[in-house]
Every structure is written in structure tokens, then in C-alpha cells.
Write a protein that holds these residues in place. Structure first.
Motif, short mmCIF file in Angstrom:
data_model
loop_
_atom_site.label_atom_id
_atom_site.label_comp_id
_atom_site.label_asym_id
_atom_site.label_seq_id
_atom_site.Cartn_x
_atom_site.Cartn_y
_atom_site.Cartn_z
N ILE A 55 3.26 -35.72 5.78
CA ILE A 55 4.08 -36.43 5.76
C ILE A 55 3.63 -38.16 5.95
CG2 ILE A 55 6.01 -34.73 6.11
CD1 ILE A 55 6.21 -35.80 9.00
N ALA A 56 2.74 -38.20 5.91
CA ALA A 56 2.17 -39.59 6.18
C ALA A 56 1.54 -40.29 5.14
CB ALA A 56 0.98 -39.90 7.32
N ASP A 57 1.33 -41.42 5.02
CA ASP A 57 0.65 -41.95 3.85
C ASP A 57 -0.93 -41.93 3.98
OD1 ASP A 57 0.17 -43.80 5.93
OD2 ASP A 57 0.77 -45.41 4.63
N VAL A 58 -1.60 -41.14 4.94
CA VAL A 58 -2.85 -40.93 4.90
C VAL A 58 -3.30 -39.69 4.24
CG1 VAL A 58 -4.81 -40.73 6.61
CG2 VAL A 58 -3.13 -42.42 7.02
N PRO A 59 -4.20 -39.55 3.51
CA PRO A 59 -4.58 -38.19 2.94
C PRO A 59 -5.25 -37.52 4.02
CG PRO A 59 -5.91 -39.75 1.84
CD PRO A 59 -4.72 -40.50 2.55
N ILE A 60 -5.20 -36.26 4.23
CA ILE A 60 -6.02 -35.34 5.14
C ILE A 60 -7.14 -34.64 4.43
CG2 ILE A 60 -5.84 -33.83 6.71
CD1 ILE A 60 -2.91 -34.27 7.49
N TYR A 61 -8.34 -34.69 4.88
CA TYR A 61 -9.48 -34.08 4.10
C TYR A 61 -9.42 -32.65 4.29
CZ TYR A 61 -14.07 -32.96 2.58
OH TYR A 61 -15.05 -32.34 1.90
N SER A 62 -9.34 -32.54 5.51
CA SER A 62 -9.50 -31.08 5.99
C SER A 62 -8.85 -30.63 7.13
CB SER A 62 -11.24 -30.56 6.04
OG SER A 62 -11.19 -29.46 6.31
N PHE A 63 -8.80 -29.62 7.84
CA PHE A 63 -8.17 -29.08 9.04
C PHE A 63 -9.11 -28.35 9.78
CE2 PHE A 63 -4.36 -29.81 6.74
CZ PHE A 63 -3.75 -30.61 7.87
N GLU A 64 -9.49 -28.42 11.10
CA GLU A 64 -9.93 -27.57 11.89
C GLU A 64 -9.18 -26.56 12.58
OE1 GLU A 64 -13.58 -28.17 15.09
OE2 GLU A 64 -11.50 -28.53 16.00
N ILE A 65 -9.41 -25.40 12.44
CA ILE A 65 -8.37 -24.48 12.98
C ILE A 65 -8.99 -23.70 14.17
CG2 ILE A 65 -6.69 -22.21 12.32
CD1 ILE A 65 -6.84 -23.51 9.46
N LYS A 66 -8.05 -23.52 15.33
CA LYS A 66 -8.52 -23.02 16.47
C LYS A 66 -7.35 -22.09 16.92
CE LYS A 66 -9.94 -27.15 18.20
NZ LYS A 66 -10.00 -28.03 19.54
N GLU A 67 -7.87 -20.97 17.51
CA GLU A 67 -6.84 -19.98 18.00
C GLU A 67 -6.90 -19.89 19.57
OE1 GLU A 67 -7.25 -16.24 16.22
OE2 GLU A 67 -8.89 -15.66 17.47
N LYS A 68 -5.78 -20.01 20.19
CA LYS A 68 -5.75 -19.46 21.52
C LYS A 68 -5.18 -18.34 21.94
CE LYS A 68 -4.15 -21.57 25.84
NZ LYS A 68 -3.26 -22.67 26.62
N SER A 69 -5.84 -17.59 22.52
CA SER A 69 -5.48 -16.28 23.06
C SER A 69 -6.17 -15.80 24.39
CB SER A 69 -5.81 -14.93 22.05
OG SER A 69 -7.17 -15.07 21.91
N GLU A 70 -5.05 -15.66 25.50
CA GLU A 70 -5.71 -15.23 26.66
C GLU A 70 -6.21 -16.49 27.33
OE1 GLU A 70 -7.40 -11.48 26.81
OE2 GLU A 70 -5.80 -10.37 25.80
N GLY A 71 -5.94 -17.57 27.09
CA GLY A 71 -6.55 -18.63 27.90
C GLY A 71 -7.70 -19.12 27.13
N ASP A 72 -8.46 -18.49 26.07
CA ASP A 72 -9.62 -18.69 25.59
C ASP A 72 -9.31 -19.38 23.94
OD1 ASP A 72 -12.47 -18.60 24.90
OD2 ASP A 72 -12.24 -16.83 23.71
N ILE A 73 -10.03 -20.53 23.88
CA ILE A 73 -9.83 -21.25 22.71
C ILE A 73 -11.04 -21.14 21.77
CG2 ILE A 73 -9.57 -23.57 21.49
CD1 ILE A 73 -7.91 -24.46 23.84
N GLN A 74 -10.74 -20.59 20.53
CA GLN A 74 -11.90 -20.37 19.64
C GLN A 74 -11.62 -21.02 18.21
OE1 GLN A 74 -12.43 -15.87 19.43
NE2 GLN A 74 -14.59 -16.22 19.33
#
Length: 130
Positions: A55-74
Motif C-alpha cells: 500500500i506504499a509507493d515503494v516496490p518490495i522486491y521480496s520478503f523473508e518469512i519466519k515462523e514462531k512456535s513455542e518461543g523459537d523463531i525459524q
């Protein structure tokens, strides 16, 4: 004099490796461009689709996706296709027992020699509670 000049050149070349070259996005430092990134993110539990809208005027090249489960981020995906300005799209189909998904934008900037990817800080990302 020649030895002094040779030493000066050697020291300059050595020190140059310690100085990061500025990466620019739309004529400004890419770190500042991260502040202008705005996107909406949602997870559809029925289909498992992870959807974003830029929704901004800056193109987003990509995303890093992380998941959080039981306090652990991966990191589950360190680079999925981003979203152009005004674009809404499904990033991926995701089914897991995670508590949260964290999306962090990656911008494409330029230095004097080439294009480079820049992962914005986590503060510019979004957390989706599942």
C-alpha cells in the motif's frame, strides 16, 4: 616519495574494505526507504494462503518469512517474490502449527557497481498471529 605513495595506496585500498558502500533506493539510503514501506498481510486459515498488499509507493522486491512456535523463531523462506506498488498477491500456501508468521520486506537497491538486496530491520516487518 615513491615508497610513501605506495604505502598510502596500500593503506587506502586496505581501509576501503572496512567502509560499507551506501546502497540507494530511489535516490535515498535504502535504510531510510525501509521506513516508507507499508504493506498489509493476512493469513487465510481455510486455504492456507499468506496474502500481502503493498500500500506504499515503494516496490518490495521480496520478503523473508519466519515462523514462531513455542518461543523459537525459524526462517522458513528467506526470499519469496515481493509486491509491486499497489499489488496484492498470495506469497505462498502455508500450513504449519506455528503461533505467528513474521514477514520482513527485502528491497532492491543500487550501489555504484550493481543492484543489491537489502533486508529491512524487523521493526519494518509485520507479525501475523495464526
Amino acid at each position: 616519495i615513491t615508497i610513501s605513495l605506495a604505502l598510502a595506496v596500500i593503506i587506502f585500498m586496505w581501509a576501503r574494505g572496512f567502509i560499507d558502500e551506501t546502497i540507494l533506493k530511489n535516490g535515498e539510503d535504502v535504510e531510510n526507504a525501509c521506513r516508507n514501506v507499508e504493506f498489509l498481510a493476512d493469513y487465510d486459515a481455510e486455504s492456507g494462503d499468506l496474502v500481502v498488499e503493498n500500500i506504499a509507493d515503494v516496490p518490495i522486491y521480496s520478503f523473508e518469512i519466519k515462523e514462531k512456535s513455542e518461543g523459537d523463531i525459524q526462517i522458513i523462506n528467506d526470499e519469496v517474490e515481493g509486491a509491486e506498488v499497489g499489488e496484492s498477491k498470495v506469497l505462498l500456501n502455508y500450513n504449519s502449527g506455528a503461533e505467528e508468521i513474521i514477514l520482513t520486506p527485502i528491497l532492491l537497491g543500487e550501489d555504484s557497481a550493481s543492484r543489491k538486496k537489502w533486508l529491512c530491520d524487523d521493526e519494518f516487518g509485520q507479525i501475523i498471529v495464526l
